[in-house]
Design a protein around this motif. Structure first.
Motif, PDB file in Angstrom:
ATOM      1  N   ASN A   1       0.512   1.950  -3.650  1.00  0.00           N
ATOM      2  CA  ASN A   1      -0.789   2.597  -3.548  1.00  0.00           C
ATOM      3  C   ASN A   1      -1.934   1.706  -4.059  1.00  0.00           C
ATOM      4  O   ASN A   1      -2.870   2.180  -4.700  1.00  0.00           O
ATOM      5  CB  ASN A   1      -0.760   3.910  -4.359  1.00  0.00           C
ATOM      6  CG  ASN A   1      -1.702   4.928  -3.764  1.00  0.00           C
ATOM      7  OD1 ASN A   1      -2.114   4.769  -2.604  1.00  0.00           O
ATOM      8  ND2 ASN A   1      -2.083   5.905  -4.553  1.00  0.00           N
TER       9      ASN A   1
ATOM     10  N   LYS B   1       4.834   2.908 -10.964  1.00  0.00           N
ATOM     11  CA  LYS B   1       4.660   3.709  -9.743  1.00  0.00           C
ATOM     12  C   LYS B   1       5.994   4.106  -9.134  1.00  0.00           C
ATOM     13  O   LYS B   1       6.075   5.054  -8.357  1.00  0.00           O
ATOM     14  CB  LYS B   1       3.889   2.877  -8.698  1.00  0.00           C
ATOM     15  CG  LYS B   1       2.406   2.766  -8.963  1.00  0.00           C
ATOM     16  CD  LYS B   1       1.665   3.997  -8.487  1.00  0.00           C
ATOM     17  CE  LYS B   1       0.178   3.856  -8.763  1.00  0.00           C
ATOM     18  NZ  LYS B   1      -0.493   5.174  -8.761  1.00  0.00           N
TER      19      LYS B   1
ATOM     20  N   GLN C   1       0.831  -1.206   0.000  1.00  0.00           N
ATOM     21  CA  GLN C   1       0.000   0.000   0.000  1.00  0.00           C
ATOM     22  C   GLN C   1       0.867   1.257   0.000  1.00  0.00           C
ATOM     23  O   GLN C   1       0.545   2.244  -0.632  1.00  0.00           O
ATOM     24  CB  GLN C   1      -0.972  -0.045   1.181  1.00  0.00           C
ATOM     25  CG  GLN C   1      -1.953  -1.193   1.058  1.00  0.00           C
ATOM     26  CD  GLN C   1      -3.123  -1.159   2.025  1.00  0.00           C
ATOM     27  OE1 GLN C   1      -4.140  -1.826   1.801  1.00  0.00           O
ATOM     28  NE2 GLN C   1      -3.001  -0.404   3.092  1.00  0.00           N
TER      29      GLN C   1
END
Ligand code: AGP
Length: 378
Positions: free
Chosen positions: A82, A187, A78
């Motif tokens: 994300n 990411k 997380q």
């Protein structure tokens, strides 16, 4: 061929396996990392990158110590990718009517690869249309064979019923998996990946000095030998480590211990804390991470209040910390590391403490009563 009865000069498999963690981590991490390309290579993941790019959620399912690794992985994924992650007890998974959708994968974590609850949970997830990835410490185990993709931990054969080196290897694989997802989903940029990979590659070397706390942990076990209840605490990613510290003590020394989120204690357990209930609190700090500093300051405030009500406190902190030794009854200091990797170091003194309590109580450390290494019954 490894002779499973060989303790390599150690008195028990558990302490041998605790001291094998640096090598287990090197064997698990090094083959998957290219610093040059700032890339993670997961050979057997077998889930197409396009599927990983369109993922909406990850479900992690496991039992015991493996579930605690899954909880640590939840914070890593997380934080770095994300992407929402849910963690389930394998034994509860089928009852939760988990609404698995097409854009989800289920990661099952297991040392043995044969745990019945986890085997059924994987079959349940597949029946509901979810791809599965198995993190297993045994090659070609049932769970690994039945999974769509596999990420092996190479911690080596774990003989002692209490899982130690598989746990740290599982956390390392979950960190690699997080970086891989960040890489595939765009990411995490190259520089960030290279920085995080360098930090990960440092962890096995930092475990050696962490293991030097063994003698101090033996003394702590001597000091706390007569206590029959303990409360282990941690905030954020440290909470699952507290859970596993409590589990280790329970399963090898038959002492009641509970793992608890530190912030939750004021909603009840605080009433328990006095001179009869020792508190083991994870209060390490990554000074480069503002969130870690905030958590640290809250932990320091908690320790002060536990002491004010007569509590006994063992604090696990980071080297260079001059505050904790003045506040807590006992402080074990560990090498510095980034917040997301601190759990791999923090579990070491908790494993060793549990080991020595069991030894000093004259118990069969490697074969605790009523437990088996691989729980093949539901
Ligand atoms: C941990 O020390 C225990 N032996 C137990 O909780 C164990 O983690 C659990 O049974 C799961 O086993 P697995 O990882 O082999 O699936």
């Amino acid at each position: 061929m490894v002779d499973p009865s060989d303790k390599a000069g150690f008195p028990h498999h558990m302490i041998k396996e605790i001291f094998e963690q640096p090598q287990g981590l090197r064997d698990t991490i090094l083959p998957r990392v290219s610093l040059e390309e700032a890339a993670v290579k997961l050979e057997d993941i077998r889930i197409p990158a396009d599927d990983l790019r369109t993922l909406r959620r990850i479900n992690i399912v496991a039992s015991g110590t493996s579930r605690h690794a899954g909880m640590v992985g939840q914070y890593m994924i997380q934080e770095l990718v994300n992407l929402p992650v849910e963690v389930d007890y394998a034994s509860e998974f089928e009852y939760r009517n988990s609404l698995l959708g097409p854009d989800e994968i289920t990661v099952v974590i297991t040392q043995s690869g044969e745990t019945a609850d986890t085997t059924s949970a994987q079959r349940e997830a597949k029946a509901r249309g979810s791809h599965t990835i198995a993190i297993s410490n045994v090659v070609d185990s049932t769970i690994a064979r039945e999974a769509d993709g596999v990420l092996y931990t190479y911690a080596g054969k774990e003989v002692s019923i209490a899982s130690t080196k598989a746990f740290t290897a599982q956390m390392a694989v979950l960190f690699l998996f997080s970086l891989y997802l960040g890489q595939v989903r765009g990411k995490l940029g190259k520089d960030q990946r290279r920085h995080l990979l360098r930090e990960l590659l440092e962890i096995p070397n930092k475990l050696d000095p962490a293991l030097e706390c063994a003698e101090q942990c033996e003394h702590l076990a001597e000091t706390y030998l007569k206590f029959d209840d303990f409360l282990f605490m941690g905030r954020g990613i440290h909470y699952p480590v507290a859970m596993d510290g409590a589990l280790k003590l329970k399963e090898v020394s038959y002492v009641h211990a509970e793992g608890y989120p530190t912030g939750e204690t004021k909603h009840g357990p605080l009433a328990l804390i006095d001179e009869h209930l020792p508190v083991v609190i994870l209060a390490t700090c990554d000074r480069g991470d503002p969130g870690s500093v905030i958590r640290y300051e809250k932990n320091v405030a908690n320790i002060k209040s536990f002491k004010q009500q007569g509590g006994r406190v063992i604090a696990i902190g980071s080297e260079g910390d001059a505050v904790l030794p003045k506040l807590a009854d006992h402080t074990v200091l560990l090498p510095q590391a980034p917040e997301l990797l601190l759990p791999i170091l923090e579990i070491v003194p908790l494993q060793i403490f549990a080991y020595y309590i069991a030894v000093k109580r004259g118990l069969d450390v490697d074969r605790p009563r009523n437990l088996v290494k691989s729980v093949t019954l539901e």
